[in-house]
Design an enzyme around this catalytic site. Structure first.
Site, short mmCIF file in Angstrom:
data_model
loop_
_atom_site.label_atom_id
_atom_site.label_comp_id
_atom_site.label_asym_id
_atom_site.label_seq_id
_atom_site.Cartn_x
_atom_site.Cartn_y
_atom_site.Cartn_z
N HIS A 173 44.76 -31.07 -40.83
CA HIS A 173 45.90 -30.29 -41.88
C HIS A 173 46.06 -29.00 -40.98
CE1 HIS A 173 46.00 -26.79 -45.13
NE2 HIS A 173 46.78 -27.28 -45.28
N SER A 174 47.32 -28.22 -40.85
CA SER A 174 47.73 -27.31 -40.23
C SER A 174 47.42 -26.93 -38.85
CB SER A 174 47.29 -26.27 -41.27
OG SER A 174 47.73 -24.68 -40.79
N PHE A 175 46.41 -26.25 -38.54
CA PHE A 175 46.02 -26.13 -37.02
C PHE A 175 45.16 -27.32 -36.97
CE2 PHE A 175 42.14 -24.90 -34.32
CZ PHE A 175 42.66 -24.46 -33.39
N GLY A 219 46.13 -30.16 -37.62
CA GLY A 219 47.42 -31.07 -37.42
C GLY A 219 47.67 -30.95 -36.04
N HIS A 236 50.88 -24.46 -49.11
CA HIS A 236 50.16 -24.93 -47.88
C HIS A 236 48.65 -25.59 -48.16
CE1 HIS A 236 49.75 -24.89 -43.61
NE2 HIS A 236 48.65 -24.29 -43.63
#
Length: 275
Positions: free
Chosen positions: A102-104, A106, A253
Site C-alpha cells: 500500500h502506498s510507499f 506499493g 487513501h
C-alpha cells in the site's frame, strides 16, 4: 493484538550487519507478504489478514526504519528497502508468494518484483507510490521546520499551546507536535521528507521500468484518493502488461484501514484466477 515476531537478518550497506526485522503472521496457505505505507507499520494489515487468513499465510512486515524493525540513522532509498525485504524473504524461506503493498509499500513491492520476479507469484498494488510526480516537490515544505533537530521547536510549541487553545487551534498544535515526534522517531520517513523534496531527487521511481514486469498484477485505488493521485495507479495499470485495474468508488487513501471488505473481496477474486 498479536505480538510481532523478530527475525535477525543480515544487511551489508551503511555499516549495517545484523539487524532486527519485525513481522506478524496470521493464517495458513500460500504466503501473502504485506507492506505498509509511509509512517505505517505491520499491524495496519490485521483487519485484512483476519479476512484472508483462511486462504493465505498473511505476513505483514515492518519495513526498514519503521515499527519494530531496525531504525538506523542512514539515508534511506528504495533499493535499501528492497534489500531488507529480500533478506526477510530468505529468512522466512519463502520460494513463491503474493506481494501486496500500500502506498510507499506499493513502491517497494513494485521495485522488488522488478528485481526478483521469479519469487513473486502475483503483485497487488494498493494506491501505490513510486511514479515520478514533480508536483510533489514543495508539497511538504511546510514540514521542514518541525523536522529541525533543536529543542527550540518543542519549546515554541509548548508556548503556543495556551494561545492556540484560546483561539480554537489546540488540536492543530497537538497534531503538529505529534507529527514532529513521529517523524523524528521514524528515520526512514524523516529521510524521505528531508532528502527527497526536489524533483531531481526522484531517481528511483519505477515508471520507466514497470513495462518489463511479467508478474500477474492487480492495481487497486480509490476515486477519492488525495494522497496518491489516480493517474499514478493508471500509470501502473497501463504500463504493466495485462494488469487488472480496480477503482473503488468513494474510497480515499486509507484502503487498509477503511476499505478492508472491498480489498479482501477483490484480492480473493483475483487470486482465484492466478493461483
Amino acid at each position: 493484538m498479536l505480538q510481532k515476531q523478530i527475525l535477525q537478518i543480515q544487511l551489508d550497506f551503511d555499516g549495517l550487519t545484523t539487524v532486527p526485522a519485525a513481522h506478524i503472521e496470521v493464517g495458513q496457505g500460500t504466503p501473502l507478504l504485506m507492506l505498509h505505507g509511509f509512517m505505517g507499520e505491520a499491524s495496519c494489515w490485521l483487519p485484512l489478514s483476519d479476512r484472508l487468513k483462511s486462504n493465505f499465510r498473511c505476513i505483514s512486515i515492518d519495513l526498514l526504519g519503521f515499527g519494530e524493525s531496525a531504525r538506523p540513522m542512514i539515508r534511506y532509498d528504495i533499493a535499501k528497502e528492497v534489500a531488507f525485504l529480500r533478506q526477510v524473504v530468505e529468512a522466512l524461506q519463502l520460494d513463491s508468494f503474493y506481494l501486496l503493498g500500500h502506498s510507499f509499500g506499493g513502491w517497494v513491492s513494485a521495485a522488488y518484483a522488478l528485481q526478483y520476479p521469479d519469487s513473486v507469484k502475483g503483485l497487488i498494488l494498493a494506491a501505490a507510490a513510486g511514479i515520478r510526480d514533480d508536483s510533489f516537490a514543495g508539497r511538504y515544505d511546510h514540514l521542514r521546520p518541525i523536522l529541525w533537530e533543536t529543542p527550540m521547536i518543542d519549546w515554541a510549541l509548548d508556548l503556543i499551546k495556551p494561545i492556540a487553545k484560546s483561539i480554537g487551534q489546540e488540536k492543530t498544535i497537538e497534531q503538529i507536535a505529534w507529527m514532529r515526534h513521529e517523524l523524528n522517531t521514524q528515520p526512514a520517513a524523516r529521510s524521505f521528507l528531508v532528502d527527497r523534496l526536489r524533483p531531481e531527487d526522484a531517481i528511483d521511481t519505477v515508471e520507466k521500468e514497470i513495462h518489463r514486469l511479467r508478474v500477474p498484477t492487480l492495481v487497486i485505488t480509490g476515486d477519492r484518493d488525495e494522497t496518491i493521485p489516480l493517474w499514478h495507479s493508471e500509470a501502473y495499470a497501463t504500463e504493466i502488461p495485462n494488469a487488472e485495474f480496480v477503482i473503488l468508488p468513494d474510497a480515499d487513501h486509507s484502503l487498509p484501514q477503511k476499505f478492508t471488505v472491498e480489498l479482501a473481496t477483490h484480492i480473493l477474486d483475483w487470486c482465484s484466477t492466478h493461483a
